[in-house]
Design a protein around this motif. Structure first.
Motif, PDB file in Angstrom:
ATOM      1  N   GLN A 366      59.680  59.629  21.886  1.00  0.00           N
ATOM      2  CA  GLN A 366      59.098  59.696  20.538  1.00  0.00           C
ATOM      3  C   GLN A 366      59.701  60.835  19.720  1.00  0.00           C
ATOM      4  N   GLU A 367      60.173  61.860  20.395  1.00  0.00           N
ATOM      5  CA  GLU A 367      60.827  62.976  19.697  1.00  0.00           C
ATOM      6  C   GLU A 367      62.342  62.823  19.720  1.00  0.00           C
ATOM      7  N   LYS A 368      62.814  61.642  20.137  1.00  0.00           N
ATOM      8  CA  LYS A 368      64.253  61.345  20.192  1.00  0.00           C
ATOM      9  C   LYS A 368      65.014  62.310  21.098  1.00  0.00           C
ATOM     10  N   ILE A 369      64.354  62.712  22.183  1.00  0.00           N
ATOM     11  CA  ILE A 369      65.024  63.570  23.164  1.00  0.00           C
ATOM     12  C   ILE A 369      65.635  62.671  24.232  1.00  0.00           C
ATOM     13  N   ILE A 385      67.907  67.457  30.063  1.00  0.00           N
ATOM     14  CA  ILE A 385      68.047  67.191  28.624  1.00  0.00           C
ATOM     15  C   ILE A 385      68.948  68.269  28.011  1.00  0.00           C
ATOM     16  N   GLU A 386      69.330  68.055  26.742  1.00  0.00           N
ATOM     17  CA  GLU A 386      70.134  69.073  26.058  1.00  0.00           C
ATOM     18  C   GLU A 386      69.308  70.337  25.857  1.00  0.00           C
ATOM     19  N   GLU A 387      69.955  71.481  26.008  1.00  0.00           N
ATOM     20  CA  GLU A 387      69.242  72.751  25.933  1.00  0.00           C
ATOM     21  C   GLU A 387      68.513  72.931  24.597  1.00  0.00           C
ATOM     22  N   LEU A 392      61.016  72.008  22.213  1.00  0.00           N
ATOM     23  CA  LEU A 392      60.354  70.791  21.728  1.00  0.00           C
ATOM     24  C   LEU A 392      59.867  69.953  22.920  1.00  0.00           C
ATOM     25  N   GLY A 393      60.713  69.807  23.917  1.00  0.00           N
ATOM     26  CA  GLY A 393      60.360  69.018  25.109  1.00  0.00           C
ATOM     27  C   GLY A 393      59.130  69.579  25.802  1.00  0.00           C
TER      28      GLY A 393
END
Ligand code: ADP
Ligand code: ASP
Ligand code: MG
Length: 413
Positions: A366-369, A385-387, A392-393
């Motif tokens: 939902q947060e496009k992570i 995930i990307e740092e 946010l994650g």
């Protein structure tokens, strides 16, 4: 009368004023009639400062025997100052380095493991009425060399001493008032846990929560040492690490851990045949590079892709090793990304509940992570995930699993 081991971390002894404050706390415990062993870290920033000078001279991430001679000085300063502050309060105290207490380790410089401790000597000083102030993070190998226990190693010294003298409790005093649902520096809504199971604490520590060194938790498990994490600066019950299981009250997820110290290496277009993983990872292991997560894609056109994570310090070395391997195999390209993080959900409640993974992936989507890698075990789910999405994650998962909501009963001991 109890026998208590108290450990004070770097921030807790970060200035003379702080050392005086710690001395007050220790003297108060002593005056209540308890026997006290105190373990201290170096003053905050000191280990990094020493490390920085060694890096400058060695021209790389410093390592080896002399680094341990250097790093162990940080703790030697604080034991002497704290013992002086106690003596000025008419509290009999004696300082001790790791070597003086014969904290015997193996000979792996910079990340040694404790093998034994001279508990007789320690008990003799306690019986004579002394508070014993021990330097954390250090020991001595069988040849008499000074060794250190890896970053955060004072926690392990404290738990090992508590096990050796069969202490009633090992109290870890730090700059937060307990173990939180996640690092409160990253998620201000993080909540202190009144208790956490030993298994969960072990996962949290191994997945990157630096509030306790993983080896300290392992030691506590092996020798049944009761640990409580508390604040040096505020009164409160802290967090008790428990050994009993109470599945009725187990929350689905107890906490979120993350690790910024990882990097991702990807090998593309290698021949898809038996032995490819061993071919690539063998030379990596030979160079003492530890591999964490591994994913091999389904092959197409007779070739396959292979991705794994290593410690960020090993990223460049890992690239070089793979480059060499590919030359030998005669194909494939290496790529990678040092700016990734591993984000993990931990909870013993996961054992008996399905659907946690999909709830986690939905919240991140939902947060496009974008999730690059996934790994699961009985009580944890980790994603890479990307740092840049770390904060946010953490926030979306904290919210998705309602970790800010109080559950269970407060331990008021
Ligand atoms: P010390 O110097 O006392 O050993 P550390 O810096 O090693 O202290 O550990 C305490 C820090 O751990 C806290 O300031 C906090 O930022 C971090 N931390 C990471 N995860 C957690 C967590 N789940 N709960 C509490 N603190 C955490
Ligand atoms: N001083 C060491 C470090 O900074 C050990 C410790 O504080 O636990 O890692
Ligand atoms: Mg620490």
């Amino acid at each position: 009368m109890a026998l208590i081991v108290q450990k004070y971390g770097g921030t807790s002894v970060g200035s003379i004023g702080h050392i005086e404050h710690v001395a007050e706390k220790v003297a108060t415990t002593r005056n209540q009639g308890h026997k006290v062993v105190v373990v201290v870290s170096a003053m905050s920033g000191e280990t990094n400062r020493l490390m920085g000078m060694a890096n400058e001279i060695q021209g790389q991430i410093a390592h080896g025997r002399e680094l341990d001679v250097l790093l162990s000085t940080g703790e030697q300063v604080t034991i002497a100052l704290l013992a002086m502050a106690l003596q000025r309060r008419e509290c009999a105290a004696v300082s001790s380095t790791g070597a003086q207490l014969d904290i015997r380790t193996d000979n792996k410089f910079n990340k040694a493991r404790i093998k034994s401790i001279d508990a007789v000597r320690l008990k003799r000083s306690l019986d004579a009425g002394y508070v014993v102030v021990v330097a954390g993070f250090q020991g001595i190998d069988s040849e008499g060399n000074i060794t250190t226990l890896g970053r955060g190693g004072s926690d392990t010294t404290a738990v090992a001493l508590a096990a050796a003298v069969k202490a009633d409790e090992c109290q870890i005093y730090t700059d937060v008032d307990g173990v939180y649902t996640t690092d409160p520096r990253v998620e201000p809504n993080a909540r202190r846990l009144a208790r956490i199971t030993f298994e969960e604490m072990l996962e949290m520590a191994s997945l990157g929560s630096k509030v306790l060194q993983i080896r300290a938790v392992e030691f506590a498990g092996k020798y049944d040492v009761p640990i409580r994490v508390l604040s040096t600066f505020a009164e409160g019950p802290g967090t008790l690490i428990t050994f009993e299981e109470d599945s009725m009250e187990d929350p689905l997820v107890s906490g979120i851990a993350f690790n910024r110290d990882e990097a991702q290496l990807t090998v593309k277009g290698v021949p898809d045949q038996p032995g490819v993983a061993a071919h690539i990872l063998g030379p990596i292991a030979d160079e003492n590079i530890e591999v964490d997560m591994i994913v091999q894609n389904v092959g197409s056109d007779g070739t396959t892709d292979f991705t794994f994570t290593v410690h960020r310090n090993d990223y460049t070395k890992g690239m070089k090793v793979i480059d060499n391997t590919l030359k030998n195999i005669g194909g494939g390209q290496v790529g990678g990304d040092p700016n990734i993080v591993k984000l993990s959900l931990v909870g013993v409640g996961m054992r008996s509940h399905a659907g946690i993974a999909s709830r986690m992936f939905t919240a991140l989507a939902q947060e496009k992570i974008n999730i690059r890698m996934i790994s699961t075990s009985e009580i944890k789910i980790s994603v890479v995930i990307e740092e840049k999405y770390l904060e946010l994650g953490v926030r979306v998962l904290h919210e998705a699993f309602e970790l800010d909501q109080e559950i269970g009963v407060e331990d008021t001991q």
